[in-house]
Design an enzyme around this catalytic site. Structure first.
Site, PDB file in Angstrom:
ATOM      1  N   ARG A 169       0.865  -1.170   0.000  1.00 17.86           N
ATOM      2  CA  ARG A 169       0.000   0.000   0.000  1.00 17.86           C
ATOM      3  C   ARG A 169       0.910   1.231   0.000  1.00 17.86           C
ATOM      4  NH1 ARG A 169      -2.119  -3.520   3.965  1.00 17.86           N
ATOM      5  NH2 ARG A 169      -4.236  -4.263   3.503  1.00 17.86           N
ATOM      6  N   LYS A 220      -2.454  -2.727   7.839  1.00 14.45           N
ATOM      7  CA  LYS A 220      -3.669  -2.257   8.512  1.00 14.45           C
ATOM      8  C   LYS A 220      -3.886  -3.021   9.813  1.00 14.45           C
ATOM      9  CE  LYS A 220      -6.359  -0.610   4.553  1.00 14.45           C
ATOM     10  NZ  LYS A 220      -7.637  -0.769   3.804  1.00 14.45           N
ATOM     11  N   HIS A 248      -2.626   2.908  -6.116  1.00 14.50           N
ATOM     12  CA  HIS A 248      -3.209   1.698  -5.544  1.00 14.50           C
ATOM     13  C   HIS A 248      -3.471   0.655  -6.627  1.00 14.50           C
ATOM     14  CE1 HIS A 248      -4.716  -0.321  -2.028  1.00 14.50           C
ATOM     15  NE2 HIS A 248      -5.836  -0.657  -2.657  1.00 14.50           N
ATOM     16  N   ARG A 260      -0.794  -1.924  -6.839  1.00 19.18           N
ATOM     17  CA  ARG A 260      -0.928  -3.035  -5.891  1.00 19.18           C
ATOM     18  C   ARG A 260      -1.903  -4.079  -6.429  1.00 19.18           C
ATOM     19  NH1 ARG A 260      -1.244  -4.724  -0.257  1.00 19.18           N
ATOM     20  NH2 ARG A 260      -3.399  -5.035   0.398  1.00 19.18           N
ATOM     21  N   HIS A 292      -4.141  -9.354   3.476  1.00 24.66           N
ATOM     22  CA  HIS A 292      -5.599  -9.397   3.631  1.00 24.66           C
ATOM     23  C   HIS A 292      -5.965 -10.301   4.812  1.00 24.66           C
ATOM     24  CE1 HIS A 292      -6.387  -8.295  -0.864  1.00 24.66           C
ATOM     25  NE2 HIS A 292      -6.165  -7.232  -0.111  1.00 24.66           N
ATOM     26  N   TYR A 303      -9.667 -10.887  -6.953  1.00 24.25           N
ATOM     27  CA  TYR A 303      -8.731 -10.914  -8.070  1.00 24.25           C
ATOM     28  C   TYR A 303      -9.003 -12.078  -9.020  1.00 24.25           C
ATOM     29  CZ  TYR A 303      -6.336  -7.387  -5.396  1.00 24.25           C
ATOM     30  OH  TYR A 303      -6.049  -6.231  -4.718  1.00 24.25           O
TER      31      TYR A 303
END
Length: 309
Positions: free
Chosen positions: A164, A187, A255, A258, A281, A290
């Site tokens: 990110r 995150k 982004h 990524r 994730h 994806y």
């Protein structure tokens, strides 16, 4: 909370305690806490207006499904989309469950309420050729060589390592020179190990050699023109200029690099679980988006190769 009038003092205090627990025990990020505070604040303000006064904790814990549906209809009337409504519902449920656990109240009815369905937007990756072109082009408009090297190093980390933009710009001098495997804190404070390609290590090393500012262990690795930490906006501007020169769509953002990293890995036969770990994730369902992107791209190729009469 000050912009939501009519909320009882007890509800304000309970929400503050709930947010504090989310931060301490669940590791919620500042952005998540801010979003949830806004969502629950709107809910509490609606309930105060809906029932003609601030609600006590017992009343909030035993809220009916009809009250919640009224709130959702109110938010839809304000133009709030299905995705945001789902997040608001999640926040309200979490807060209500927290209150119910502490007041010995049955909140089953409210917790059973389902969020409105929404079709998640698929990531918009670049083609492999487009991604390579961006990496080659992003440095050409820089007013100084070191700034061009810096911008190229950042976008190479986004595409080559799937970082990110906040993760790339969060690197410090202690991370230089980049190792073959880098520990990234993403995150919610979640850590992951990311392999660093030789091209990414070389791009960062070139930037560091040209950077006119001392790179200290505790300072930001990537610097702005005046020596401060590099702003994400400057990376976005460099991408905007590069995509304009290349004729790429507006979806070609930092982004998107990524997203491109993940999609191209999947196209090359990468394992979905491994890609999930590389991206950081929490849920495999997020990474599974994806697979839809890859399938959509295959369908486009098929349609071009076999056009209908």
């Amino acid at each position: 909370m000050t912009d939501h009038p009519g909320i009882s003092a007890a509800a304000r205090a309970a929400m503050a305690d709930w947010l504090a627990q989310m931060k301490a025990l669940d590791g919620a990020s500042p952005a998540t806490l801010e979003a949830y505070a806004g969502d629950v604040g709107r809910w509490l303000a609606f309930m105060a207006g809906h029932h003609g006064g601030g609600q006590g904790l017992a009343a909030l814990a035993s809220t009916s499904r009809s009250d919640l549906r009224a709130f959702m209809a109110h938010e839809q009337g304000r133009g709030v989309g299905a995705r945001s409504l789902a997040r608001r519902l999640s926040a309200v449920k979490s807060f209500t469950r927290w209150i119910a656990d502490r007041s010995d109240t049955d909140a089953t009815a409210l917790l059973a309420t389902r969020a409105p369905r929404h079709r998640p937007k698929l990531p918009r990756p670049l083609t492999q050729e487009g991604a390579r072109a961006v990496l080659d082009e992003v440095a050409t408009d820089a007013r100084e060589d070191w700034i061009g090297a810096r911008d190229m190093a950042v976008v190479t980390l986004l595409y080559g390592c799937g970082l990110r933009i906040s993760e790339a710009l969060g690197l410090t001098g202690a991370d230089h020179p980049l190792p073959e495997v880098m520990r990234i804190i993403g995150k919610g404070g979640k850590e992951r190990l990311v392999p660093v390609l030789p091209a990414a290590r070389a791009a960062v090393a070139r930037y560091a050699a040209l950077c006119p500012f001392e790179i200290s262990r505790d300072g930001a690795l990537f610097r702005g023109a005046r020596g401060g930490a590099l702003s994400p906006r400057l990376v976005q501007l460099a991408m905007e200029k590069a995509r304009a020169r290349l004729g790429l769509p507006a979806t070609a953002t930092p982004h998107a690099l990524r997203h491109s990293f993940a999609t191209h890995l999947l196209s090359a036969g990468g394992d979905l679980r491994a890609i999930q770990e590389l991206l950081g994730h929490s849920s495999l369902s997020t990474t599974q988006a994806y697979t839809a992107v890859d399938a959509a791209r295959l369908a486009e190729v098929y349609a071009r190769a076999h056009p209908r009469a």
